[in-house]
Design a protein around this motif. Structure first.
Motif, mmCIF file in Angstrom:
data_model
loop_
_atom_site.group_PDB
_atom_site.id
_atom_site.type_symbol
_atom_site.label_atom_id
_atom_site.label_comp_id
_atom_site.label_asym_id
_atom_site.label_seq_id
_atom_site.Cartn_x
_atom_site.Cartn_y
_atom_site.Cartn_z
ATOM 1 N N LYS A 147 0.810 -1.222 0.000
ATOM 2 C CA LYS A 147 0.000 0.000 0.000
ATOM 3 C C LYS A 147 0.841 1.269 0.000
ATOM 4 C CE LYS A 147 -0.884 -0.708 4.958
ATOM 5 N NZ LYS A 147 -0.360 -2.082 5.001
ATOM 6 N N TYR A 148 1.988 1.253 0.700
ATOM 7 C CA TYR A 148 2.787 2.471 0.759
ATOM 8 C C TYR A 148 3.537 2.721 -0.550
ATOM 9 C CZ TYR A 148 1.591 2.563 5.671
ATOM 10 O OH TYR A 148 0.887 2.608 6.840
ATOM 11 N N MET A 149 3.891 1.655 -1.257
ATOM 12 C CA MET A 149 4.509 1.829 -2.574
ATOM 13 C C MET A 149 3.520 2.467 -3.541
ATOM 14 S SD MET A 149 6.645 -1.696 -3.092
ATOM 15 C CE MET A 149 8.126 -2.052 -2.142
ATOM 16 N N ALA A 150 2.292 1.955 -3.548
ATOM 17 C CA ALA A 150 1.254 2.527 -4.406
ATOM 18 C C ALA A 150 0.949 3.959 -3.991
ATOM 19 C CB ALA A 150 -0.009 1.675 -4.334
ATOM 20 N N ALA A 151 0.908 4.194 -2.684
ATOM 21 C CA ALA A 151 0.598 5.534 -2.179
ATOM 22 C C ALA A 151 1.654 6.545 -2.607
ATOM 23 C CB ALA A 151 0.483 5.501 -0.656
ATOM 24 N N ARG A 152 2.920 6.164 -2.529
ATOM 25 C CA ARG A 152 3.991 7.080 -2.939
ATOM 26 C C ARG A 152 3.889 7.404 -4.422
ATOM 27 N NH1 ARG A 152 7.277 4.127 0.811
ATOM 28 N NH2 ARG A 152 8.031 2.745 -0.835
ATOM 29 N N GLU A 153 3.601 6.374 -5.230
ATOM 30 C CA GLU A 153 3.497 6.597 -6.676
ATOM 31 C C GLU A 153 2.338 7.522 -7.018
ATOM 32 O OE1 GLU A 153 5.576 3.147 -9.140
ATOM 33 O OE2 GLU A 153 3.409 2.937 -8.977
ATOM 34 N N ILE A 154 1.183 7.249 -6.435
ATOM 35 C CA ILE A 154 0.012 8.039 -6.804
ATOM 36 C C ILE A 154 0.110 9.447 -6.217
ATOM 37 C CG2 ILE A 154 -1.601 7.514 -4.926
ATOM 38 C CD1 ILE A 154 -2.345 7.378 -8.717
ATOM 39 N N TYR A 155 0.801 9.593 -5.092
ATOM 40 C CA TYR A 155 1.050 10.937 -4.553
ATOM 41 C C TYR A 155 1.920 11.743 -5.515
ATOM 42 C CZ TYR A 155 3.551 14.622 -2.176
ATOM 43 O OH TYR A 155 4.135 15.828 -1.883
ATOM 44 N N ASP A 156 2.985 11.128 -6.021
ATOM 45 C CA ASP A 156 3.857 11.828 -6.974
ATOM 46 C C ASP A 156 3.075 12.270 -8.207
ATOM 47 O OD1 ASP A 156 6.091 11.573 -5.374
ATOM 48 O OD2 ASP A 156 6.789 9.731 -6.348
ATOM 49 N N LEU A 157 2.187 11.403 -8.683
ATOM 50 C CA LEU A 157 1.385 11.748 -9.855
ATOM 51 C C LEU A 157 0.387 12.858 -9.526
ATOM 52 C CD1 LEU A 157 0.884 11.070 -12.806
ATOM 53 C CD2 LEU A 157 -0.778 9.351 -12.067
ATOM 54 N N PHE A 158 -0.221 12.801 -8.354
ATOM 55 C CA PHE A 158 -1.138 13.850 -7.891
ATOM 56 C C PHE A 158 -0.406 15.194 -7.870
ATOM 57 C CE2 PHE A 158 -5.102 14.334 -5.159
ATOM 58 C CZ PHE A 158 -5.042 15.722 -5.071
ATOM 59 N N LYS A 159 0.775 15.201 -7.287
ATOM 60 C CA LYS A 159 1.563 16.434 -7.162
ATOM 61 C C LYS A 159 1.936 16.992 -8.536
ATOM 62 C CE LYS A 159 5.785 16.048 -5.757
ATOM 63 N NZ LYS A 159 6.991 15.810 -4.913
ATOM 64 N N ASN A 160 2.339 16.120 -9.463
ATOM 65 C CA ASN A 160 2.680 16.554 -10.822
ATOM 66 C C ASN A 160 1.477 17.128 -11.549
ATOM 67 O OD1 ASN A 160 5.020 13.852 -11.615
ATOM 68 N ND2 ASN A 160 5.270 15.653 -10.357
ATOM 69 N N THR A 161 0.319 16.529 -11.299
ATOM 70 C CA THR A 161 -0.888 16.847 -12.056
ATOM 71 C C THR A 161 -1.534 18.157 -11.630
ATOM 72 O OG1 THR A 161 -1.337 14.504 -12.454
ATOM 73 C CG2 THR A 161 -3.192 16.005 -12.616
ATOM 74 N N LYS A 162 -1.519 18.449 -10.343
ATOM 75 C CA LYS A 162 -2.278 19.616 -9.867
ATOM 76 C C LYS A 162 -1.718 20.938 -10.374
ATOM 77 C CE LYS A 162 -0.227 19.813 -5.184
ATOM 78 N NZ LYS A 162 0.176 21.208 -5.043
ATOM 79 N N LYS A 163 -0.483 20.949 -10.843
ATOM 80 C CA LYS A 163 0.046 22.191 -11.413
ATOM 81 C C LYS A 163 -0.578 22.494 -12.778
ATOM 82 C CE LYS A 163 4.171 20.080 -13.498
ATOM 83 N NZ LYS A 163 5.641 19.961 -13.414
ATOM 84 N N PHE A 164 -1.190 21.469 -13.397
ATOM 85 C CA PHE A 164 -1.844 21.665 -14.691
ATOM 86 C C PHE A 164 -3.336 21.948 -14.554
ATOM 87 C CE2 PHE A 164 1.901 19.198 -16.029
ATOM 88 C CZ PHE A 164 2.340 19.973 -17.090
ATOM 89 N N ILE A 165 -4.008 21.267 -13.622
ATOM 90 C CA ILE A 165 -5.467 21.405 -13.549
ATOM 91 C C ILE A 165 -5.958 21.813 -12.158
ATOM 92 C CG2 ILE A 165 -5.910 19.820 -15.460
ATOM 93 C CD1 ILE A 165 -6.534 17.643 -13.395
ATOM 94 N N GLY A 166 -5.040 22.066 -11.232
ATOM 95 C CA GLY A 166 -5.437 22.516 -9.907
ATOM 96 C C GLY A 166 -5.786 21.372 -8.970
ATOM 97 N N TYR A 167 -5.891 21.714 -7.693
ATOM 98 C CA TYR A 167 -6.135 20.692 -6.668
ATOM 99 C C TYR A 167 -7.509 20.047 -6.809
ATOM 100 C CZ TYR A 167 -6.918 18.490 -2.158
ATOM 101 O OH TYR A 167 -7.217 17.581 -1.179
ATOM 102 N N GLU A 168 -8.553 20.840 -6.987
ATOM 103 C CA GLU A 168 -9.912 20.302 -6.976
ATOM 104 C C GLU A 168 -10.128 19.275 -8.088
ATOM 105 O OE1 GLU A 168 -12.149 20.653 -4.686
ATOM 106 O OE2 GLU A 168 -10.847 21.999 -3.533
ATOM 107 N N SER A 169 -9.714 19.616 -9.298
ATOM 108 C CA SER A 169 -9.894 18.681 -10.421
ATOM 109 C C SER A 169 -9.046 17.429 -10.233
ATOM 110 C CB SER A 169 -9.531 19.361 -11.743
ATOM 111 O OG SER A 169 -10.433 20.398 -12.045
ATOM 112 N N THR A 170 -7.816 17.613 -9.743
ATOM 113 C CA THR A 170 -6.950 16.460 -9.510
ATOM 114 C C THR A 170 -7.528 15.560 -8.430
ATOM 115 O OG1 THR A 170 -5.014 17.786 -10.104
ATOM 116 C CG2 THR A 170 -4.598 15.719 -8.971
ATOM 117 N N ASN A 171 -8.091 16.157 -7.399
ATOM 118 C CA ASN A 171 -8.661 15.364 -6.310
ATOM 119 C C ASN A 171 -9.854 14.541 -6.788
ATOM 120 O OD1 ASN A 171 -8.743 14.582 -3.505
ATOM 121 N ND2 ASN A 171 -10.620 15.795 -3.355
#
Length: 202
Positions: A147-171
Motif C-alpha cells: 500500500k505504501y509503494m502505491a501511495a507514494r506513486e500516486i502521490y507523486d502523480l497527484f503532485k505533478n498533475t495539480k500544477k496543470f489542472i489545480g487541486y480540486e480537479s486532480t482530487n
C-alpha cells in the motif's frame, strides 16, 4: 537513472555485427555489471505484460544482450506520431487536460490492481498515441503491490498533475482512482491517508 545510462530513439536501424535489428524503436542500456542487466529485463517483460493488459501502448518485440560490449537492447514495435503527455498538457484547453489526466490515472489504477508498481511514476512516463494515453518506461517496475509503494506513486502523480489542472480537479480524478483500484477497503484508506497527509505537509 542511477544504475544504467540509456537513451531512447526512433532511429530506423541498429547495426550490430553487420546485421540490422530492424525498423523499430529501441532502447539501449549501458551496464557495467551483471546486476544492472535487470533494468532491460524489467523493461522488456513489463512492457509486454502491460501491453496485453491494455495499460502500455508500445509493445516489446525482443531483448538482446551484448555482454562483450556491456550493452542490452530492448527492441520495440515502431509507433509513429506519439507525444509525451507532459509536453502536450501545456497547450491544451482545461477540459482536454482533465480528460487526458483522468485516463492516465485510470491506467495507473489498472496497473496497481494487477499488483504491479511502476517504480518511477510521473507525467513524463505517459505517452499519447492516437488520442489515447498509455504508460511507458518500465525499467524500474516490480511485481510488488504494498500500500505504501502505491501511495507514494500516486502521490507523486497527484503532485505533478495539480500544477496543470489545480487541486480540486486532480482530487476528483484521484477519488476515481480509489474507486477503480481493485484492493481491500483497508488498503484504499491507507493510500488516501498517505496522499492527503503528504499534500498537507508539502
Amino acid at each position: 537513472m542511477n544504475n544504467c545510462k540509456y537513451f531512447f530513439s526512433n532511429i530506423m536501424k541498429i547495426i550490430k555485427r553487420n546485421k540490422p535489428i530492424g525498423n523499430n524503436f529501441y532502447k539501449i542500456f549501458y551496464c557495467n555489471n551483471l546486476y544492472k542487466y535487470k533494468k532491460p529485463v524489467m523493461e522488456y517483460l513489463f512492457s509486454k505484460i502491460l501491453y496485453n493488459k491494455n495499460v502500455a501502448g508500445i509493445p516489446t518485440k525482443t531483448l538482446k544482450f551484448y555482454f562483450k560490449s556491456k550493452k542490452a537492447v530492448v527492441v520495440m514495435h515502431r509507433v509513429d506520431n506519439f507525444t509525451a503527455l507532459d509536453n502536450l498538457l501545456w497547450n491544451m484547453q482545461e477540459d482536454e487536460k482533465v480528460a487526458y489526466i483522468e485516463e492516465a490515472f485510470a491506467k495507473v489504477a489498472k496497473m496497481h490492481s494487477l499488483g504491479i508498481r511502476h517504480g518511477d511514476l510521473g507525467l513524463r512516463q505517459f505517452v499519447v498515441i492516437d488520442n489515447s494515453v498509455w504508460l511507458f518506461d518500465f525499467e524500474s517496475a516490480q511485481f510488488k503491490f504494498f500500500k505504501y509503494m502505491a501511495a507514494r506513486e500516486i502521490y507523486d502523480l497527484f503532485k505533478n498533475t495539480k500544477k496543470f489542472i489545480g487541486y480540486e480537479s486532480t482530487n476528483k480524478i484521484f477519488r476515481k482512482y480509489i474507486q477503480n483500484l481493485k484492493a481491500s477497503t483497508y488498503t484504499k484508506k491507507k493510500i488516501e491517508k498517505y496522499v492527503y497527509k503528504k499534500l498537507q505537509i508539502n
